[in-house]
Design a protein around this motif. Structure first.
Motif, PDB file in Angstrom:
ATOM      1  N   GLY A   1      21.583  -1.512  11.466  1.00 24.98           N
ATOM      2  CA  GLY A   1      21.812  -1.516  10.242  1.00 24.98           C
ATOM      3  C   GLY A   1      23.104  -2.080   9.836  1.00 24.98           C
ATOM      4  O   GLY A   1      24.178  -2.220  10.686  1.00 24.98           O
TER       5      GLY A   1
ATOM      6  N   TYR B   1      18.482   8.328  10.558  1.00 24.56           N
ATOM      7  CA  TYR B   1      19.226   7.248   9.990  1.00 24.56           C
ATOM      8  C   TYR B   1      20.436   8.102   9.538  1.00 24.56           C
ATOM      9  O   TYR B   1      20.437   9.282   9.316  1.00 24.56           O
ATOM     10  CB  TYR B   1      18.558   6.409   8.817  1.00 24.56           C
ATOM     11  CG  TYR B   1      17.595   5.343   9.248  1.00 24.56           C
ATOM     12  CD1 TYR B   1      17.783   4.426  10.388  1.00 24.56           C
ATOM     13  CD2 TYR B   1      16.197   5.701   8.996  1.00 24.56           C
ATOM     14  CE1 TYR B   1      16.803   3.522  10.689  1.00 24.56           C
ATOM     15  CE2 TYR B   1      15.106   4.722   9.593  1.00 24.56           C
ATOM     16  CZ  TYR B   1      15.510   3.728  10.234  1.00 24.56           C
ATOM     17  OH  TYR B   1      14.671   2.838  10.608  1.00 24.56           O
TER      18      TYR B   1
ATOM     19  N   VAL C   1      25.357  -0.861  12.898  1.00 27.64           N
ATOM     20  CA  VAL C   1      24.719   0.492  13.404  1.00 27.64           C
ATOM     21  C   VAL C   1      23.520   0.602  14.128  1.00 27.64           C
ATOM     22  O   VAL C   1      22.431   0.128  13.467  1.00 27.64           O
ATOM     23  CB  VAL C   1      25.113   1.590  12.516  1.00 27.64           C
ATOM     24  CG1 VAL C   1      24.311   1.557  11.286  1.00 27.64           C
ATOM     25  CG2 VAL C   1      25.176   3.050  13.105  1.00 27.64           C
TER      26      VAL C   1
ATOM     27  N   THR D   1      18.721  -5.535  10.197  1.00 28.36           N
ATOM     28  CA  THR D   1      17.317  -5.482   9.408  1.00 28.36           C
ATOM     29  C   THR D   1      17.505  -4.670   8.008  1.00 28.36           C
ATOM     30  O   THR D   1      16.178  -4.778   7.453  1.00 28.36           O
ATOM     31  CB  THR D   1      16.182  -4.731  10.330  1.00 28.36           C
ATOM     32  OG1 THR D   1      16.724  -3.462  10.644  1.00 28.36           O
ATOM     33  CG2 THR D   1      15.769  -5.455  11.402  1.00 28.36           C
ATOM     34  N   ASN D   2      18.565  -4.312   7.854  1.00 28.06           N
ATOM     35  CA  ASN D   2      18.711  -3.447   6.482  1.00 28.06           C
ATOM     36  C   ASN D   2      19.996  -3.275   6.438  1.00 28.06           C
ATOM     37  O   ASN D   2      21.041  -3.051   7.344  1.00 28.06           O
ATOM     38  CB  ASN D   2      17.938  -1.987   6.700  1.00 28.06           C
ATOM     39  CG  ASN D   2      18.383  -1.211   7.729  1.00 28.06           C
ATOM     40  OD1 ASN D   2      17.976  -1.289   8.821  1.00 28.06           O
ATOM     41  ND2 ASN D   2      19.124   0.016   7.659  1.00 28.06           N
TER      42      ASN D   2
ATOM     43  N   ALA E   1      23.021  -0.488   5.897  1.00 28.52           N
ATOM     44  CA  ALA E   1      23.325   0.774   6.339  1.00 28.52           C
ATOM     45  C   ALA E   1      23.153   1.884   5.131  1.00 28.52           C
ATOM     46  O   ALA E   1      23.313   1.306   4.025  1.00 28.52           O
ATOM     47  CB  ALA E   1      24.401   1.179   7.353  1.00 28.52           C
TER      48      ALA E   1
ATOM     49  N   LEU F   1      16.130   4.146   3.631  1.00 23.41           N
ATOM     50  CA  LEU F   1      15.880   3.422   4.769  1.00 23.41           C
ATOM     51  C   LEU F   1      14.440   4.019   5.197  1.00 23.41           C
ATOM     52  O   LEU F   1      14.244   4.876   5.353  1.00 23.41           O
ATOM     53  CB  LEU F   1      17.024   3.772   5.836  1.00 23.41           C
ATOM     54  CG  LEU F   1      18.441   2.789   5.767  1.00 23.41           C
ATOM     55  CD1 LEU F   1      18.983   2.702   4.409  1.00 23.41           C
ATOM     56  CD2 LEU F   1      19.263   3.285   6.683  1.00 23.41           C
TER      57      LEU F   1
ATOM     58  N   VAL G   1      12.672  -1.940   8.647  1.00 25.44           N
ATOM     59  CA  VAL G   1      13.107  -2.417   9.950  1.00 25.44           C
ATOM     60  C   VAL G   1      12.112  -3.471  10.453  1.00 25.44           C
ATOM     61  O   VAL G   1      12.480  -4.596  10.860  1.00 25.44           O
ATOM     62  CB  VAL G   1      13.577  -1.646  10.846  1.00 25.44           C
ATOM     63  CG1 VAL G   1      13.596  -2.080  12.269  1.00 25.44           C
ATOM     64  CG2 VAL G   1      14.500  -0.580  10.407  1.00 25.44           C
TER      65      VAL G   1
HETATM   66  N1  HPA Z   1      20.749   2.549  11.339  1.00 25.99           N
HETATM   67  C1  HPA Z   1      20.337   3.019  12.423  1.00 25.99           C
HETATM   68  N2  HPA Z   1      19.373   2.488  13.605  1.00 25.99           N
HETATM   69  C2  HPA Z   1      18.882   1.172  12.883  1.00 25.99           C
HETATM   70  C3  HPA Z   1      19.221   0.807  11.346  1.00 25.99           C
HETATM   71  C4  HPA Z   1      19.908   1.780  10.712  1.00 25.99           C
HETATM   72  O1  HPA Z   1      20.493   1.757   9.508  1.00 25.99           O
HETATM   73  N3  HPA Z   1      18.306  -0.158  11.033  1.00 25.99           N
HETATM   74  C5  HPA Z   1      17.546  -0.574  12.441  1.00 25.99           C
HETATM   75  N4  HPA Z   1      18.088   0.281  13.311  1.00 25.99           N
END
Ligand code: HPA
Length: 271
Positions: free
Chosen positions: A113, A190, A207, A232-233, A235, A243, A248
Protein backbone atom coordinates in the motif's frame (compact mmCIF):
# COMPACT_ATOMS: atom_id res chain seq x y z
CA UNK A 1 14.15 -27.01 10.56
CA UNK A 2 17.42 -28.24 9.02
CA UNK A 3 15.82 -31.52 8.00
CA UNK A 4 13.15 -29.69 6.04
CA UNK A 5 15.77 -27.49 4.36
CA UNK A 6 17.89 -30.53 3.49
CA UNK A 7 14.88 -32.31 1.98
CA UNK A 8 14.14 -29.24 -0.15
CA UNK A 9 17.78 -28.89 -1.23
CA UNK A 10 17.85 -32.53 -2.32
CA UNK A 11 14.71 -32.26 -4.43
CA UNK A 12 15.75 -28.95 -5.94
CA UNK A 13 19.28 -30.18 -6.71
CA UNK A 14 17.68 -33.01 -8.67
CA UNK A 15 16.25 -30.37 -11.05
CA UNK A 16 19.50 -28.40 -11.29
CA UNK A 17 18.75 -25.64 -8.78
CA UNK A 18 22.24 -25.99 -7.34
CA UNK A 19 23.43 -24.02 -10.41
CA UNK A 20 21.32 -21.01 -9.38
CA UNK A 21 23.17 -17.98 -8.04
CA UNK A 22 20.01 -15.89 -8.31
CA UNK A 23 16.86 -16.19 -6.18
CA UNK A 24 13.52 -14.58 -6.75
CA UNK A 25 10.53 -14.31 -4.42
CA UNK A 26 7.33 -13.30 -6.17
CA UNK A 27 4.61 -11.57 -4.16
CA UNK A 28 0.83 -11.36 -4.39
CA UNK A 29 -0.35 -11.22 -7.98
CA UNK A 30 3.27 -11.13 -9.26
CA UNK A 31 3.88 -14.88 -9.50
CA UNK A 32 3.32 -14.97 -13.26
CA UNK A 33 6.81 -13.61 -13.83
CA UNK A 34 8.16 -17.12 -13.25
CA UNK A 35 6.53 -18.10 -16.56
CA UNK A 36 9.24 -16.02 -18.27
CA UNK A 37 11.91 -18.54 -17.28
CA UNK A 38 13.08 -20.94 -19.96
CA UNK A 39 13.22 -24.69 -19.58
CA UNK A 40 11.15 -24.57 -16.38
CA UNK A 41 11.30 -27.26 -13.73
CA UNK A 42 8.85 -27.25 -10.81
CA UNK A 43 8.97 -28.48 -7.23
CA UNK A 44 5.69 -28.04 -5.34
CA UNK A 45 6.00 -27.00 -1.70
CA UNK A 46 3.44 -29.69 -0.86
CA UNK A 47 5.83 -32.36 -2.19
CA UNK A 48 8.63 -31.37 0.20
CA UNK A 49 8.25 -33.03 3.56
CA UNK A 50 7.47 -30.45 6.25
CA UNK A 51 7.26 -27.47 3.88
CA UNK A 52 4.47 -24.97 4.50
CA UNK A 53 1.93 -24.08 1.83
CA UNK A 54 0.38 -20.62 1.43
CA UNK A 55 -3.38 -20.52 1.24
CA UNK A 56 -3.54 -17.00 -0.12
CA UNK A 57 -5.37 -16.68 -3.42
CA UNK A 58 -2.90 -15.81 -6.18
CA UNK A 59 0.02 -17.85 -4.75
CA UNK A 60 1.01 -21.00 -6.66
CA UNK A 61 3.05 -22.65 -3.93
CA UNK A 62 5.99 -23.97 -5.85
CA UNK A 63 9.63 -23.44 -6.66
CA UNK A 64 10.30 -22.77 -10.31
CA UNK A 65 13.82 -23.37 -11.57
CA UNK A 66 14.78 -22.18 -15.03
CA UNK A 67 17.15 -20.14 -17.13
CA UNK A 68 17.03 -16.52 -18.25
CA UNK A 69 19.76 -14.47 -19.95
CA UNK A 70 21.95 -17.57 -19.68
CA UNK A 71 21.65 -17.59 -15.87
CA UNK A 72 19.97 -20.20 -13.70
CA UNK A 73 17.28 -18.72 -11.47
CA UNK A 74 15.30 -20.26 -8.61
CA UNK A 75 11.97 -18.56 -8.00
CA UNK A 76 9.41 -18.96 -5.25
CA UNK A 77 6.07 -18.61 -6.94
CA UNK A 78 4.11 -17.75 -3.82
CA UNK A 79 5.43 -17.14 -0.35
CA UNK A 80 4.31 -17.86 3.19
CA UNK A 81 3.00 -15.13 5.45
CA UNK A 82 3.14 -14.50 9.17
CA UNK A 83 -0.63 -13.86 9.21
CA UNK A 84 -1.26 -17.40 7.99
CA UNK A 85 -0.16 -18.52 11.42
CA UNK A 86 3.41 -19.65 10.74
CA UNK A 87 6.08 -18.59 13.21
CA UNK A 88 8.49 -16.26 11.42
CA UNK A 89 11.35 -18.77 11.49
CA UNK A 90 9.23 -20.95 9.20
CA UNK A 91 9.13 -18.04 6.77
CA UNK A 92 12.90 -18.36 6.57
CA UNK A 93 12.86 -21.83 5.02
CA UNK A 94 12.79 -20.76 1.39
CA UNK A 95 15.66 -18.31 1.76
CA UNK A 96 17.81 -20.76 3.68
CA UNK A 97 17.07 -23.42 1.09
CA UNK A 98 18.33 -20.98 -1.55
CA UNK A 99 21.45 -20.23 0.49
CA UNK A 100 22.31 -23.90 0.72
CA UNK A 101 21.84 -24.27 -3.03
CA UNK A 102 24.38 -21.48 -3.58
CA UNK A 103 22.21 -18.41 -4.20
CA UNK A 104 24.19 -15.16 -3.82
CA UNK A 105 21.67 -12.49 -4.84
CA UNK A 106 17.97 -12.37 -4.07
CA UNK A 107 15.23 -10.23 -5.54
CA UNK A 108 12.24 -9.94 -3.20
CA UNK A 109 9.02 -8.47 -4.52
CA UNK A 110 5.69 -7.60 -2.98
CA UNK A 111 2.42 -5.81 -3.45
CA UNK A 112 2.18 -2.90 -1.01
CA UNK A 113 0.00 0.00 0.00
CA UNK A 114 1.23 3.50 -0.79
CA UNK A 115 1.93 5.57 2.33
CA UNK A 116 3.92 8.30 0.59
CA UNK A 117 1.36 10.76 -0.77
CA UNK A 118 3.47 11.26 -3.88
CA UNK A 119 2.84 7.65 -4.93
CA UNK A 120 -0.09 6.26 -6.85
CA UNK A 121 -1.50 2.86 -7.66
CA UNK A 122 1.02 1.24 -10.03
CA UNK A 123 4.14 3.01 -8.66
CA UNK A 124 7.23 0.79 -8.56
CA UNK A 125 9.37 1.35 -5.46
CA UNK A 126 12.90 0.18 -4.80
CA UNK A 127 13.11 -0.66 -1.10
CA UNK A 128 15.89 1.35 0.54
CA UNK A 129 15.29 0.12 4.08
CA UNK A 130 12.56 -1.31 6.27
CA UNK A 131 10.71 -0.87 9.55
CA UNK A 132 9.68 -4.11 11.21
CA UNK A 133 6.38 -3.61 13.03
CA UNK A 134 5.27 -7.18 12.37
CA UNK A 135 5.56 -7.99 16.06
CA UNK A 136 8.12 -10.75 15.61
CA UNK A 137 11.47 -11.63 14.04
CA UNK A 138 12.45 -14.73 12.03
CA UNK A 139 15.77 -15.06 13.86
CA UNK A 140 14.16 -15.53 17.29
CA UNK A 141 15.11 -18.92 18.71
CA UNK A 142 18.36 -20.84 18.68
CA UNK A 143 20.81 -19.22 16.26
CA UNK A 144 21.96 -21.50 13.46
CA UNK A 145 25.59 -20.40 13.42
CA UNK A 146 26.25 -21.96 10.02
CA UNK A 147 23.95 -19.32 8.51
CA UNK A 148 25.14 -16.24 10.39
CA UNK A 149 25.79 -14.50 13.72
CA UNK A 150 23.47 -14.19 16.72
CA UNK A 151 23.27 -10.41 16.45
CA UNK A 152 23.40 -9.58 12.75
CA UNK A 153 24.12 -6.08 11.47
CA UNK A 154 21.16 -4.52 9.64
CA UNK A 155 22.75 -1.35 8.30
CA UNK A 156 22.87 -2.48 4.66
CA UNK A 157 20.10 -5.03 4.35
CA UNK A 158 19.03 -3.83 0.87
CA UNK A 159 22.45 -3.77 -0.75
CA UNK A 160 23.48 -0.17 -1.33
CA UNK A 161 25.82 -0.80 -4.25
CA UNK A 162 23.14 -2.77 -6.09
CA UNK A 163 20.57 -0.03 -5.39
CA UNK A 164 22.86 2.62 -6.79
CA UNK A 165 23.43 0.58 -9.94
CA UNK A 166 19.75 -0.21 -10.32
CA UNK A 167 18.68 3.44 -10.06
CA UNK A 168 21.09 4.28 -12.88
CA UNK A 169 19.91 1.32 -14.98
CA UNK A 170 16.28 2.33 -14.46
CA UNK A 171 16.97 5.93 -15.46
CA UNK A 172 18.96 4.84 -18.55
CA UNK A 173 16.11 2.54 -19.62
CA UNK A 174 13.22 4.96 -18.96
CA UNK A 175 11.83 2.83 -16.14
CA UNK A 176 10.12 4.97 -13.49
CA UNK A 177 11.35 3.83 -10.10
CA UNK A 178 10.81 5.50 -6.73
CA UNK A 179 12.92 4.60 -3.71
CA UNK A 180 11.51 4.30 -0.22
CA UNK A 181 11.11 2.60 3.12
CA UNK A 182 8.87 -0.47 3.47
CA UNK A 183 7.02 -1.04 6.73
CA UNK A 184 5.60 -4.42 7.66
CA UNK A 185 2.57 -4.96 9.87
CA UNK A 186 1.41 -8.50 10.64
CA UNK A 187 -1.92 -8.32 8.78
CA UNK A 188 -4.21 -9.94 7.83
CA UNK A 189 -6.32 -6.82 8.44
CA UNK A 190 -5.33 -3.90 6.30
CA UNK A 191 -4.13 -1.05 8.48
CA UNK A 192 -6.33 1.65 9.99
CA UNK A 193 -6.01 5.24 8.77
CA UNK A 194 -4.43 6.13 12.14
CA UNK A 195 -1.80 3.40 11.68
CA UNK A 196 -1.02 4.74 8.23
CA UNK A 197 -0.58 8.28 9.58
CA UNK A 198 1.82 6.82 12.15
CA UNK A 199 3.66 4.90 9.41
CA UNK A 200 4.13 8.13 7.46
CA UNK A 201 5.28 10.02 10.55
CA UNK A 202 7.95 7.45 11.36
CA UNK A 203 9.32 7.45 7.83
CA UNK A 204 7.56 4.74 5.85
CA UNK A 205 6.69 5.10 2.17
CA UNK A 206 4.93 1.78 1.66
CA UNK A 207 3.20 -0.77 3.88
CA UNK A 208 2.71 -4.50 3.52
CA UNK A 209 2.49 -7.86 5.25
CA UNK A 210 5.57 -9.70 3.99
CA UNK A 211 9.17 -9.46 2.75
CA UNK A 212 10.91 -8.27 5.92
CA UNK A 213 11.28 -11.75 7.46
CA UNK A 214 12.80 -13.14 4.26
CA UNK A 215 15.07 -10.15 3.86
CA UNK A 216 16.36 -10.39 7.42
CA UNK A 217 17.11 -14.08 6.98
CA UNK A 218 18.86 -13.43 3.66
CA UNK A 219 20.98 -10.64 5.14
CA UNK A 220 21.81 -12.88 8.10
CA UNK A 221 23.32 -15.51 5.81
CA UNK A 222 25.09 -13.06 3.52
CA UNK A 223 22.77 -13.07 0.50
CA UNK A 224 22.61 -9.66 -1.19
CA UNK A 225 19.03 -8.42 -1.41
CA UNK A 226 17.22 -6.13 -3.83
CA UNK A 227 13.59 -5.38 -2.92
CA UNK A 228 10.83 -4.07 -5.16
CA UNK A 229 7.34 -3.06 -4.02
CA UNK A 230 4.54 -2.60 -6.48
CA UNK A 231 2.13 -0.07 -4.99
CA UNK A 232 -1.20 -1.75 -5.73
CA UNK A 233 -3.36 0.71 -3.80
CA UNK A 234 -3.02 3.80 -1.69
CA UNK A 235 -2.93 2.80 1.99
CA UNK A 236 -5.94 3.13 4.29
CA UNK A 237 -7.35 6.60 4.74
CA UNK A 238 -5.44 8.19 1.84
CA UNK A 239 -8.40 7.89 -0.51
CA UNK A 240 -11.98 7.80 0.64
CA UNK A 241 -12.53 4.15 -0.25
CA UNK A 242 -12.15 0.69 1.33
CA UNK A 243 -9.21 -1.61 0.50
CA UNK A 244 -9.57 -5.09 -0.96
CA UNK A 245 -7.44 -8.02 -2.05
CA UNK A 246 -9.23 -7.87 -5.42
CA UNK A 247 -7.89 -4.36 -5.95
CA UNK A 248 -4.39 -5.60 -5.10
CA UNK A 249 -4.60 -8.41 -7.66
CA UNK A 250 -6.20 -6.16 -10.31
CA UNK A 251 -3.45 -3.53 -10.04
CA UNK A 252 -0.80 -6.25 -10.07
CA UNK A 253 -2.31 -7.63 -13.29
CA UNK A 254 -2.58 -4.16 -14.85
CA UNK A 255 1.07 -3.41 -13.96
CA UNK A 256 2.41 -6.76 -15.15
CA UNK A 257 4.28 -5.41 -18.18
CA UNK A 258 6.10 -2.66 -16.26
CA UNK A 259 6.88 -5.06 -13.42
CA UNK A 260 8.20 -7.64 -15.88
CA UNK A 261 10.37 -5.05 -17.63
CA UNK A 262 11.94 -4.02 -14.33
CA UNK A 263 12.59 -7.60 -13.20
CA UNK A 264 14.07 -8.39 -16.64
CA UNK A 265 16.39 -5.41 -16.28
CA UNK A 266 17.51 -6.62 -12.86
CA UNK A 267 18.10 -10.21 -13.98
CA UNK A 268 19.79 -9.27 -17.24
CA UNK A 269 21.95 -6.31 -16.25
CA UNK A 270 22.18 -6.09 -12.44
CA UNK A 271 22.48 -9.70 -11.24
N1 HPA B 1 -1.55 -2.77 3.32
C1 HPA B 1 -0.91 -3.90 3.62
N2 HPA B 1 -0.56 -4.80 2.72
C2 HPA B 1 -0.86 -4.55 1.44
C3 HPA B 1 -1.52 -3.38 1.05
C4 HPA B 1 -1.89 -2.43 2.04
O1 HPA B 1 -2.48 -1.38 1.79
N3 HPA B 1 -1.65 -3.44 -0.31
C5 HPA B 1 -1.08 -4.60 -0.71
N4 HPA B 1 -0.59 -5.27 0.34
Amino acid sequence: MLEIINAAVKQLTAVGADKAKIGLILGSGLGDYAECLENKRFVNYADIKGYPVSEVHGHKNRFVVGELYGKTVIAMQGRFHYYEGYPQNVLSLGVRTMKMLGVEKLLVTNAAGGVNLGYKSGTLMLISDHINLSGSNPLIGKNLDQFGPRFPDQSNVYDKALRTQLKKLAADNDVELEEGVYLMMSGPCYETPAEIRMARTIGADAVGMSTIPETMVAAHCGIKVVGISLITNMAAGVLDQPLSHEEVNETAAASAIRFTNLVNLILEKLF
